[in-house]
Design a protein around this motif. Structure first.
Motif, PDB file in Angstrom:
ATOM      1  N   ASN A 175      -7.026   2.572   8.467  1.00 19.39           N
ATOM      2  CA  ASN A 175      -6.400   3.946   8.066  1.00 19.39           C
ATOM      3  C   ASN A 175      -4.725   3.640   8.356  1.00 19.39           C
ATOM      4  O   ASN A 175      -4.034   4.797   8.027  1.00 19.39           O
ATOM      5  N   ASN A 176      -4.349   2.812   8.963  1.00 16.92           N
ATOM      6  CA  ASN A 176      -2.987   2.554   9.269  1.00 16.92           C
ATOM      7  C   ASN A 176      -2.420   1.191   8.395  1.00 16.92           C
ATOM      8  O   ASN A 176      -3.269   0.547   8.065  1.00 16.92           O
ATOM      9  N   VAL A 177      -1.159   1.573   8.007  1.00 17.26           N
ATOM     10  CA  VAL A 177      -0.551   0.541   6.879  1.00 17.26           C
ATOM     11  C   VAL A 177      -0.712  -0.710   7.482  1.00 17.26           C
ATOM     12  O   VAL A 177      -0.043  -1.302   8.646  1.00 17.26           O
ATOM     13  N   LEU A 178      -1.212  -1.679   6.667  1.00 11.32           N
ATOM     14  CA  LEU A 178      -1.321  -2.971   6.956  1.00 11.32           C
ATOM     15  C   LEU A 178      -0.143  -4.021   6.721  1.00 11.32           C
ATOM     16  O   LEU A 178       0.116  -4.888   7.617  1.00 11.32           O
ATOM     17  N   PHE A 179       0.464  -3.688   5.849  1.00  9.01           N
ATOM     18  CA  PHE A 179       1.746  -4.060   5.357  1.00  9.01           C
ATOM     19  C   PHE A 179       2.395  -3.695   4.195  1.00  9.01           C
ATOM     20  O   PHE A 179       1.683  -2.751   3.708  1.00  9.01           O
ATOM     21  N   ASN A 180       3.402  -4.116   3.989  1.00  4.31           N
ATOM     22  CA  ASN A 180       3.991  -3.379   2.441  1.00  4.31           C
ATOM     23  C   ASN A 180       4.647  -4.469   1.834  1.00  4.31           C
ATOM     24  O   ASN A 180       4.782  -5.363   1.828  1.00  4.31           O
ATOM     25  N   PHE A 181       4.621  -3.965   0.219  1.00  2.00           N
ATOM     26  CA  PHE A 181       5.072  -4.632  -0.774  1.00  2.00           C
ATOM     27  C   PHE A 181       6.346  -4.288  -0.990  1.00  2.00           C
ATOM     28  O   PHE A 181       6.735  -2.896  -0.717  1.00  2.00           O
ATOM     29  N   TYR A 182       7.323  -4.869  -1.663  1.00  2.00           N
ATOM     30  CA  TYR A 182       8.662  -4.645  -2.077  1.00  2.00           C
ATOM     31  C   TYR A 182       8.768  -4.149  -3.471  1.00  2.00           C
ATOM     32  O   TYR A 182       7.978  -4.847  -4.307  1.00  2.00           O
ATOM     33  N   GLY A 197     -10.313   1.059   0.856  1.00  2.00           N
ATOM     34  CA  GLY A 197      -9.854   2.223   1.641  1.00  2.00           C
ATOM     35  C   GLY A 197      -8.462   1.790   2.652  1.00  2.00           C
ATOM     36  O   GLY A 197      -8.223   2.493   3.418  1.00  2.00           O
ATOM     37  N   ASN A 198      -8.167   0.465   2.503  1.00  2.00           N
ATOM     38  CA  ASN A 198      -7.174  -0.046   3.520  1.00  2.00           C
ATOM     39  C   ASN A 198      -5.894   0.833   2.960  1.00  2.00           C
ATOM     40  O   ASN A 198      -5.556   0.683   1.647  1.00  2.00           O
ATOM     41  N   VAL A 199      -5.057   0.981   3.962  1.00  2.00           N
ATOM     42  CA  VAL A 199      -3.868   1.767   3.718  1.00  2.00           C
ATOM     43  C   VAL A 199      -2.779   0.818   3.438  1.00  2.00           C
ATOM     44  O   VAL A 199      -2.517  -0.012   4.428  1.00  2.00           O
ATOM     45  N   LEU A 200      -1.739   0.578   2.471  1.00  2.00           N
ATOM     46  CA  LEU A 200      -0.839  -0.294   2.261  1.00  2.00           C
ATOM     47  C   LEU A 200       0.462   0.531   1.857  1.00  2.00           C
ATOM     48  O   LEU A 200       0.333   1.764   1.602  1.00  2.00           O
ATOM     49  N   MET A 201       1.679  -0.156   1.825  1.00  2.00           N
ATOM     50  CA  MET A 201       2.784   0.799   1.672  1.00  2.00           C
ATOM     51  C   MET A 201       3.687  -0.065   0.568  1.00  2.00           C
ATOM     52  O   MET A 201       3.651  -1.217   0.377  1.00  2.00           O
ATOM     53  N   ILE A 202       4.242   0.525  -0.061  1.00  2.00           N
ATOM     54  CA  ILE A 202       5.670   0.000  -0.885  1.00  2.00           C
ATOM     55  C   ILE A 202       6.858   0.782  -0.650  1.00  2.00           C
ATOM     56  O   ILE A 202       6.820   1.772  -0.382  1.00  2.00           O
ATOM     57  N   CYS A 203       7.781  -0.441  -0.323  1.00  2.00           N
ATOM     58  CA  CYS A 203       9.197   0.408  -0.157  1.00  2.00           C
ATOM     59  C   CYS A 203      10.218  -0.489  -0.672  1.00  2.00           C
ATOM     60  O   CYS A 203       9.868  -1.430  -1.237  1.00  2.00           O
ATOM     61  N   ASN A 204      11.266   0.229  -0.697  1.00  2.48           N
ATOM     62  CA  ASN A 204      12.371  -0.324  -1.535  1.00  2.48           C
ATOM     63  C   ASN A 204      13.285  -1.099  -0.668  1.00  2.48           C
ATOM     64  O   ASN A 204      14.549  -1.411  -1.119  1.00  2.48           O
ATOM     65  N   GLY A 205      13.079  -1.338   0.714  1.00  2.00           N
ATOM     66  CA  GLY A 205      14.026  -2.025   1.433  1.00  2.00           C
ATOM     67  C   GLY A 205      13.261  -2.811   2.592  1.00  2.00           C
ATOM     68  O   GLY A 205      12.237  -2.711   3.010  1.00  2.00           O
ATOM     69  N   ALA A 264      13.297   4.132   0.806  1.00  2.00           N
ATOM     70  CA  ALA A 264      12.037   5.032   0.530  1.00  2.00           C
ATOM     71  C   ALA A 264      10.842   4.280   0.572  1.00  2.00           C
ATOM     72  O   ALA A 264      10.779   2.762   0.181  1.00  2.00           O
ATOM     73  N   TYR A 265       9.943   5.122   0.728  1.00  2.00           N
ATOM     74  CA  TYR A 265       8.296   4.330   0.657  1.00  2.00           C
ATOM     75  C   TYR A 265       7.447   5.303   0.588  1.00  2.00           C
ATOM     76  O   TYR A 265       7.781   6.592   0.566  1.00  2.00           O
ATOM     77  N   PHE A 266       6.178   4.854   0.308  1.00  2.00           N
ATOM     78  CA  PHE A 266       5.084   5.630   0.105  1.00  2.00           C
ATOM     79  C   PHE A 266       3.858   4.856   0.298  1.00  2.00           C
ATOM     80  O   PHE A 266       4.040   3.503   0.401  1.00  2.00           O
ATOM     81  N   ASN A 267       2.701   5.477   0.665  1.00  2.00           N
ATOM     82  CA  ASN A 267       1.418   4.657   1.072  1.00  2.00           C
ATOM     83  C   ASN A 267       0.454   4.844   0.255  1.00  2.00           C
ATOM     84  O   ASN A 267       0.377   6.243  -0.434  1.00  2.00           O
ATOM     85  N   PHE A 268      -0.480   4.080  -0.062  1.00  2.00           N
ATOM     86  CA  PHE A 268      -1.716   4.222  -0.907  1.00  2.00           C
ATOM     87  C   PHE A 268      -2.781   3.271  -0.383  1.00  2.00           C
ATOM     88  O   PHE A 268      -2.521   2.530   0.553  1.00  2.00           O
TER      89      PHE A 268
END
Length: 127
Positions: free
Chosen positions: A74-81, A119-127, A110-114
């Protein structure tokens, strides 16, 4: 304070994502990242997503681990750029992927989670 030398490099080598259905997850992640795939090469227990950085991305269905109990994070595992966060957000929405948090903006960052299909939570961010 003296820092001890270590044989371990200070870099993340590979990220593992635990999945229930390896073929389905490979298809989903490859579609998400716009990468072609060869379905004949998808064999349990793991599949390495071809990424373009030093850190690898491995999907693991634990076929050979009968004691493994799957629990999505339920917590962000990592993020994509993504250079353009709004374009990435629209891409996720248009592909009917569950968004966990809307875009948050902090100055130029900026970022958002999906969620992935498991059901694993991931993030996309711009930096």
């Amino acid at each position: 304070m003296k820092i001890a030398s270590s044989p371990i490099n200070s870099k993340i080598n590979n990220v593992f994502i635990h999945v229930k259905d390896l073929k389905k997850s490979v298809e989903w992640y490859c579609n998400l990242l716009g990468i072609s795939r060869n379905n004949d090469s998808v064999e349990s227990p793991v599949y390495n997503i071809p990424v373009t950085s030093e850190t690898g991305l491995t999907l693991d269905d634990h076929t050979f681990d009968p004691n493994f109990i799957f629990k999505p994070s339920n917590n962000v595992l990592f993020n994509f750029y993504a250079k353009d966060i709004d374009e990435a957000y629209q891409f996720i929405k248009s592909n009917n992927i569950a968004i966990v948090n809307e875009i948050e903006r902090i100055g130029n960052f900026a970022y958002f989670n999906f969620q992935d299909p498991d059901g694993n939570v991931l993030m996309i961010c711009n930096g």
